[in-house]
Design a protein around this motif. Structure first.
Motif, PDB file in Angstrom:
ATOM      1  N   GLU A 288      -7.546   1.304  18.252  1.00  0.00           N
ATOM      2  CA  GLU A 288      -6.765   0.580  19.269  1.00  0.00           C
ATOM      3  C   GLU A 288      -5.444   0.094  18.689  1.00  0.00           C
ATOM      4  N   ARG A 289      -5.469  -0.467  17.487  1.00  0.00           N
ATOM      5  CA  ARG A 289      -4.255  -0.980  16.845  1.00  0.00           C
ATOM      6  C   ARG A 289      -3.261   0.137  16.574  1.00  0.00           C
ATOM      7  N   PHE A 290      -3.745   1.261  16.005  1.00  0.00           N
ATOM      8  CA  PHE A 290      -2.843   2.384  15.725  1.00  0.00           C
ATOM      9  C   PHE A 290      -2.319   3.008  17.011  1.00  0.00           C
ATOM     10  N   GLY A 291      -3.161   3.030  18.049  1.00  0.00           N
ATOM     11  CA  GLY A 291      -2.707   3.515  19.349  1.00  0.00           C
ATOM     12  C   GLY A 291      -1.585   2.645  19.894  1.00  0.00           C
ATOM     13  N   GLN A 292      -1.721   1.346  19.719  1.00  0.00           N
ATOM     14  CA  GLN A 292      -0.687   0.420  20.181  1.00  0.00           C
ATOM     15  C   GLN A 292       0.600   0.594  19.376  1.00  0.00           C
ATOM     16  N   ILE A 293       0.468   0.747  18.077  1.00  0.00           N
ATOM     17  CA  ILE A 293       1.650   0.981  17.242  1.00  0.00           C
ATOM     18  C   ILE A 293       2.323   2.290  17.637  1.00  0.00           C
ATOM     19  N   PHE A 294       1.519   3.321  17.929  1.00  0.00           N
ATOM     20  CA  PHE A 294       2.070   4.605  18.363  1.00  0.00           C
ATOM     21  C   PHE A 294       2.836   4.435  19.675  1.00  0.00           C
ATOM     22  N   LYS A 295       2.238   3.730  20.643  1.00  0.00           N
ATOM     23  CA  LYS A 295       2.918   3.479  21.921  1.00  0.00           C
ATOM     24  C   LYS A 295       4.199   2.682  21.702  1.00  0.00           C
ATOM     25  N   PHE A 296       4.131   1.674  20.832  1.00  0.00           N
ATOM     26  CA  PHE A 296       5.318   0.880  20.523  1.00  0.00           C
ATOM     27  C   PHE A 296       6.405   1.777  19.930  1.00  0.00           C
ATOM     28  N   GLY A 297       5.978   2.734  19.113  1.00  0.00           N
ATOM     29  CA  GLY A 297       6.925   3.690  18.540  1.00  0.00           C
ATOM     30  C   GLY A 297       7.568   4.572  19.590  1.00  0.00           C
ATOM     31  N   ILE A 298       6.785   4.989  20.582  1.00  0.00           N
ATOM     32  CA  ILE A 298       7.338   5.796  21.671  1.00  0.00           C
ATOM     33  C   ILE A 298       8.369   4.989  22.450  1.00  0.00           C
ATOM     34  N   VAL A 299       8.027   3.744  22.771  1.00  0.00           N
ATOM     35  CA  VAL A 299       8.981   2.874  23.468  1.00  0.00           C
ATOM     36  C   VAL A 299      10.203   2.652  22.581  1.00  0.00           C
ATOM     37  N   GLY A 300       9.976   2.429  21.304  1.00  0.00           N
ATOM     38  CA  GLY A 300      11.086   2.247  20.372  1.00  0.00           C
ATOM     39  C   GLY A 300      11.977   3.474  20.293  1.00  0.00           C
TER      40      GLY A 300
ATOM     41  N   TRP B 254       8.942  -1.389  29.331  1.00  0.00           N
ATOM     42  CA  TRP B 254       7.882  -0.494  28.885  1.00  0.00           C
ATOM     43  C   TRP B 254       6.837  -1.178  28.016  1.00  0.00           C
ATOM     44  N   ASN B 255       7.228  -2.135  27.192  1.00  0.00           N
ATOM     45  CA  ASN B 255       6.221  -2.851  26.395  1.00  0.00           C
ATOM     46  C   ASN B 255       5.308  -3.669  27.294  1.00  0.00           C
ATOM     47  N   SER B 256       5.856  -4.251  28.352  1.00  0.00           N
ATOM     48  CA  SER B 256       5.043  -5.041  29.284  1.00  0.00           C
ATOM     49  C   SER B 256       4.065  -4.163  30.056  1.00  0.00           C
ATOM     50  N   LYS B 257       4.507  -2.986  30.472  1.00  0.00           N
ATOM     51  CA  LYS B 257       3.681  -2.132  31.330  1.00  0.00           C
ATOM     52  C   LYS B 257       2.799  -1.162  30.553  1.00  0.00           C
ATOM     53  N   TYR B 258       3.170  -0.844  29.321  1.00  0.00           N
ATOM     54  CA  TYR B 258       2.529   0.262  28.622  1.00  0.00           C
ATOM     55  C   TYR B 258       1.891  -0.139  27.289  1.00  0.00           C
TER      56      TYR B 258
ATOM     57  N   ARG C 177       0.521 -15.846  31.823  1.00  0.00           N
ATOM     58  CA  ARG C 177       1.767 -15.564  31.109  1.00  0.00           C
ATOM     59  C   ARG C 177       2.942 -15.542  32.080  1.00  0.00           C
ATOM     60  N   ASN C 178       4.001 -16.177  31.656  1.00  0.00           N
ATOM     61  CA  ASN C 178       5.233 -16.208  32.432  1.00  0.00           C
ATOM     62  C   ASN C 178       6.103 -15.029  31.989  1.00  0.00           C
ATOM     63  N   PRO C 179       6.337 -14.035  32.873  1.00  0.00           N
ATOM     64  CA  PRO C 179       7.126 -12.860  32.473  1.00  0.00           C
ATOM     65  C   PRO C 179       8.535 -13.212  31.994  1.00  0.00           C
ATOM     66  N   PHE C 180       9.137 -14.235  32.576  1.00  0.00           N
ATOM     67  CA  PHE C 180      10.476 -14.634  32.147  1.00  0.00           C
ATOM     68  C   PHE C 180      10.438 -15.163  30.718  1.00  0.00           C
TER      69      PHE C 180
ATOM     70  N   ASN D 235       7.030  -8.798  18.212  1.00  0.00           N
ATOM     71  CA  ASN D 235       6.545  -8.613  19.578  1.00  0.00           C
ATOM     72  C   ASN D 235       5.038  -8.817  19.670  1.00  0.00           C
ATOM     73  N   LYS D 236       4.304  -8.213  18.773  1.00  0.00           N
ATOM     74  CA  LYS D 236       2.840  -8.275  18.809  1.00  0.00           C
ATOM     75  C   LYS D 236       2.323  -9.699  18.633  1.00  0.00           C
ATOM     76  N   TYR D 237       2.856 -10.402  17.658  1.00  0.00           N
ATOM     77  CA  TYR D 237       2.284 -11.695  17.295  1.00  0.00           C
ATOM     78  C   TYR D 237       3.058 -12.894  17.822  1.00  0.00           C
ATOM     79  N   TRP D 238       4.143 -12.646  18.554  1.00  0.00           N
ATOM     80  CA  TRP D 238       4.884 -13.779  19.095  1.00  0.00           C
ATOM     81  C   TRP D 238       5.212 -13.563  20.571  1.00  0.00           C
ATOM     82  N   ALA D 239       5.994 -12.551  20.908  1.00  0.00           N
ATOM     83  CA  ALA D 239       6.451 -12.382  22.300  1.00  0.00           C
ATOM     84  C   ALA D 239       5.288 -12.118  23.250  1.00  0.00           C
ATOM     85  N   TYR D 240       4.342 -11.268  22.858  1.00  0.00           N
ATOM     86  CA  TYR D 240       3.230 -10.900  23.747  1.00  0.00           C
ATOM     87  C   TYR D 240       1.915 -11.565  23.354  1.00  0.00           C
ATOM     88  N   LYS D 241       1.967 -12.531  22.468  1.00  0.00           N
ATOM     89  CA  LYS D 241       0.760 -13.255  22.061  1.00  0.00           C
ATOM     90  C   LYS D 241       0.195 -14.018  23.258  1.00  0.00           C
TER      91      LYS D 241
END
Length: 144
Positions: free
Chosen positions: A15-27, A66-70, A80-83, A135-141
């Protein structure tokens, strides 16, 4: 009992590597969008640092959507407040996208005399891991 624990760990790693991979695609999409905006603005005669700031904002908007949706969807919090998440994404990206990115860009272009077109590509190698962690440990925590 021990086998189940190993399976849970493996599943967690997948799951973690999948998330990093997705983050890489968005990046990667951020990089393409930002670079195209940057290159067009530099080509049109804008100073490379000003072009980089404008390109940064194009990338941040793409990243947030994309990080929010994917990417971080599994960590969605109904409270969570999207703003607030957008502001945190903006702050995290400001650190890597404006501060670190511009310092490195000056280093590549003014100190090492590399092409102003190559600098932003080299920056990705440094800013990607920093941006993921922020992003992982602060923005989307999850709140609370």
């Amino acid at each position: 009992m021990e086998v189940a624990g190993v399976k849970d760990r493996i599943s967690g790693l997948e799951e973690r590597f999948g998330q990093i991979f997705k983050f890489g695609i968005v990046g990667a999409s951020n990089t393409v969008i930002s670079y195209v905006v940057y290159a067009i603005l530099v080509y049109l005669g804008m100073h490379y640092l000003a072009a980089n700031v404008i390109a940064y904002f194009a990338g941040v908007i793409n990243s947030f959507i994309w990080n929010s949706k994917y990417v971080f969807k599994a960590e969605e919090d109904p409270n969570r407040n999207p703003f607030k998440v957008f502001l945190k994404t903006l702050a995290a990206s400001a650190f890597t996208g404006l501060v670190v990115n511009n310092v490195l860009l000056v280093l590549w272009v003014n100190v090492l005399n590399l092409s102003e077109y190559l600098g932003p590509i080299l920056n990705v190698l440094v800013t990607f891991p920093i941006n993921y962690i922020l992003n992982k440990y602060w923005a989307y925590k999850k709140e609370g």
